[in-house]
Write a protein that holds these residues in place. Sequence first.
Motif, short mmCIF file in Angstrom:
data_model
loop_
_atom_site.label_atom_id
_atom_site.label_comp_id
_atom_site.label_asym_id
_atom_site.label_seq_id
_atom_site.Cartn_x
_atom_site.Cartn_y
_atom_site.Cartn_z
N ARG A 96 37.72 -6.62 -5.22
CA ARG A 96 37.60 -7.94 -6.43
C ARG A 96 37.47 -9.07 -5.39
NH1 ARG A 96 40.70 -6.72 -11.31
NH2 ARG A 96 41.00 -4.49 -11.33
N ARG A 134 34.07 -7.66 -9.85
CA ARG A 134 34.69 -6.35 -10.04
C ARG A 134 33.48 -5.63 -9.39
NH1 ARG A 134 37.31 -6.71 -15.92
NH2 ARG A 134 38.49 -8.60 -15.43
N ASP A 169 34.71 -1.05 -12.87
CA ASP A 169 35.54 -2.02 -13.80
C ASP A 169 36.59 -0.95 -14.28
OD1 ASP A 169 36.50 -4.11 -15.18
OD2 ASP A 169 34.40 -4.52 -16.20
N HIS A 193 30.00 -5.97 -11.60
CA HIS A 193 30.51 -6.65 -12.54
C HIS A 193 30.91 -8.23 -12.25
CE1 HIS A 193 30.71 -2.90 -14.78
NE2 HIS A 193 31.30 -2.37 -13.65
#
Lengths: 426, 426
Positions: free
Chosen positions: B339, B352, B356, B365
């Motif tokens: 992250r 992400r 996810d 993401h």
Amino acid sequence: MNEPFEKNPTTPSSPSSPSSPSNPSNPSNPSNPSSPSNPSNPTSPMKAHVPDQQNGGDSSPSSSLQPESFQTSDGMNYAPKGRPNPVVGPGEFVFAAVALDHGHIYGMSGGLVEAGATLKWVYDPDPAKVKAFSAQFPQAAAADSLEQVLADPEVKLVAAAAVPSERGPLGLRVMDAGKDYFTDKTPFTSLDQLEAARQKTRETGKKYAVYYSERLHVESAVYAGQLVRDGAIGRVIQITGFGPHRLNAASRPEWFFRKEKYGGILCDIGSHQIEQFLYYTGCQDAQVLHSKVANYHHPEYPELEDYGDATLVGDNGATQYFRVDWFTPDGLGTWGDGRTFILGTEGYIELRKYTDIARDAGGDHVYLVNRSGEHYFNVRGQVGYPYFGELIFDCIHRTENAMTQEHAFKAAELCLKAQQQALRIS
Amino acid sequence: MNEPFEKNPTTPSSPSSPSSPSNPSNPSNPSNPSSPSNPSNPTSPMKAHVPDQQNGGDSSPSSSLQPESFQTSDGMNYAPKGRPNPVVGPGEFVFAAVALDHGHIYGMSGGLVEAGATLKWVYDPDPAKVKAFSAQFPQAAAADSLEQVLADPEVKLVAAAAVPSERGPLGLRVMDAGKDYFTDKTPFTSLDQLEAARQKTRETGKKYAVYYSERLHVESAVYAGQLVRDGAIGRVIQITGFGPHRLNAASRPEWFFRKEKYGGILCDIGSHQIEQFLYYTGCQDAQVLHSKVANYHHPEYPELEDYGDATLVGDNGATQYFRVDWFTPDGLGTWGDGRTFILGTEGYIELRKYTDIARDAGGDHVYLVNRSGEHYFNVRGQVGYPYFGELIFDCIHRTENAMTQEHAFKAAELCLKAQQQALRIS
């Protein structure tokens, strides 16, 4: 009358469900009754079972279990409502609400009322605050003075959300009057205030309880404690927390921008974070290794700290990092994208407490990744807020199941130290 | 022949789209060409437009733009494949792959080949490694020795993923042979190695490029740079990064567990994190304020550090916290839940990167929350990896558009300092 916990419609008990974590090991320090690793009652019927909504699991709960809506535009007035879950009958536990400076008094009072407490009095020197409070809690009679409340032998507990710098002194008066005290966080703005309160609790035997709402009044945070206690992620080694808040400067009272009054960002909203660290890791004490504060973007409020962070190590080797700020963007659907990441040796938990951004505007999202896979639980309306009923029982029976006094004070001590030693970034 | 960037099918250019962030302000330090706040070519056609998949936006891209699948069970062999996007024709830019100790050599070589580079040689003293590499890159002839590669005047760049402690010395040999060097991160295991490389680049004019793959070879991370550059979140004030990795101990070579060889967890996988901090905040220099390492759970590998974290402050006041670990749970569908959280004064971005959790096993993401709302972008297959083409051009034209030498060295310096001063938790 006492309603047993298991009749709470929001907390169905299914501890043996196949979608509950199955690892029974209890790796954390067993001597802290406030920690999820050592529940005061390991077979408590208050434990919720929540189906895993990612991997199938049980049938979905009825939508009638959803909590009522509540105001979400800023954290100051965050006052979640749960279903009533009384642990005592009318008149069995009487409390008063005084010092209505912070909107948290609504959540504090509501939690106690839902747990069966009887709200007898409200008092604040500002009649407008009393009027607003009475509209929501019409059962509370408006007292003429704080003295009137403190002189009433029926009142067992005084709930208060004073200006932070006045919370400690008010607590001394309440305990001197022979009553337990329940204050909004942060409980103190100086170590001297903390020491005075420690002495007063010893001297009077009364409680100085603290509304660390970002765990106590958040169902996902309560549920995470159950998961940790059940060994779902092994030994907890690290907690990372984000506590962003919407500033809403125009709506804030004058004291909000005076550091002497609010104590600094780490002392204030940082206190939630440190309480969660102590709770989830089960440590008794900790050391602040580094902390910092800044005012990056609000020169018009020179005493505001709009950013702060800290890292701590606990006496069991677990560590924490948290950051808090007043930078919630205007476009976020709620007051703050609060997160808690709990890293264990066998898995991790992520809480998306108040929203799951760009996905679900509601709160209480629990993500669990461990040996068995990736799991998602929406626990909104499923877990309830056991703290309030436990606090009432603690006051009645002089126990410490809701939270130990030392735990409440230790979180306060550490946030004050983090604030005191913070590096100022410019 | 040169294929212009705009023919890349994975990077449609629509910079004026209404769902692109509209704030044109450029708040960060303008003097860092590696920073997204100051692109070397602000009108670069490599910029991707990605529709906002939460709030409607453009029609979905064709599924034919998805990248091919790649191995995801551990990070060591993470080698994403994009669509070919050649910036040079066959034979126009020749490179060799040597020192195949870390699986990243596949991603490094693949990225260069997709960008049009010609892979002429492969060399490693271990024939098994050469055989495996040749199966994937049959165009590479197996050299008899490193000397043979270094003596070939056609070879302009030597890509290498040696044991970390040997990366610096190998780079000196490559540059002494008159070639640019492209090493896997971490580029050094000591400050002395770094200083020697700094001197050698000055002396030879050659490049010591570093494969900081967790940004350069991650489309969501590339796209975040565009968002920051476009002013989508205002001034960047804080970066938090999580770099969890799956240990897969049985698959790791012996050097992986020897600290002298791998350099420590902050030096090794922490280097990715610090590079991202410098990049997204646009700072030129930074100070390590605190760092720590631990071996919580792997006593059988006494020199392994299974946890590390650090906090830094940049010369522009932005700060960073990152944590890295080897605790990816068995049940996670990929090698790590990487992250990146980029906090700005007007909004924030969450990446992400590789999954996810409990929602989408694919990567890339991008979540953006700012004044205009909460936005979600899945940029998988949409952005590509511009670094490789830029690196080739930098080598040919002696420019620094892919990454400045100083940026690559500064990230290395800071991760070495974070490692050196780390508190050891037990």
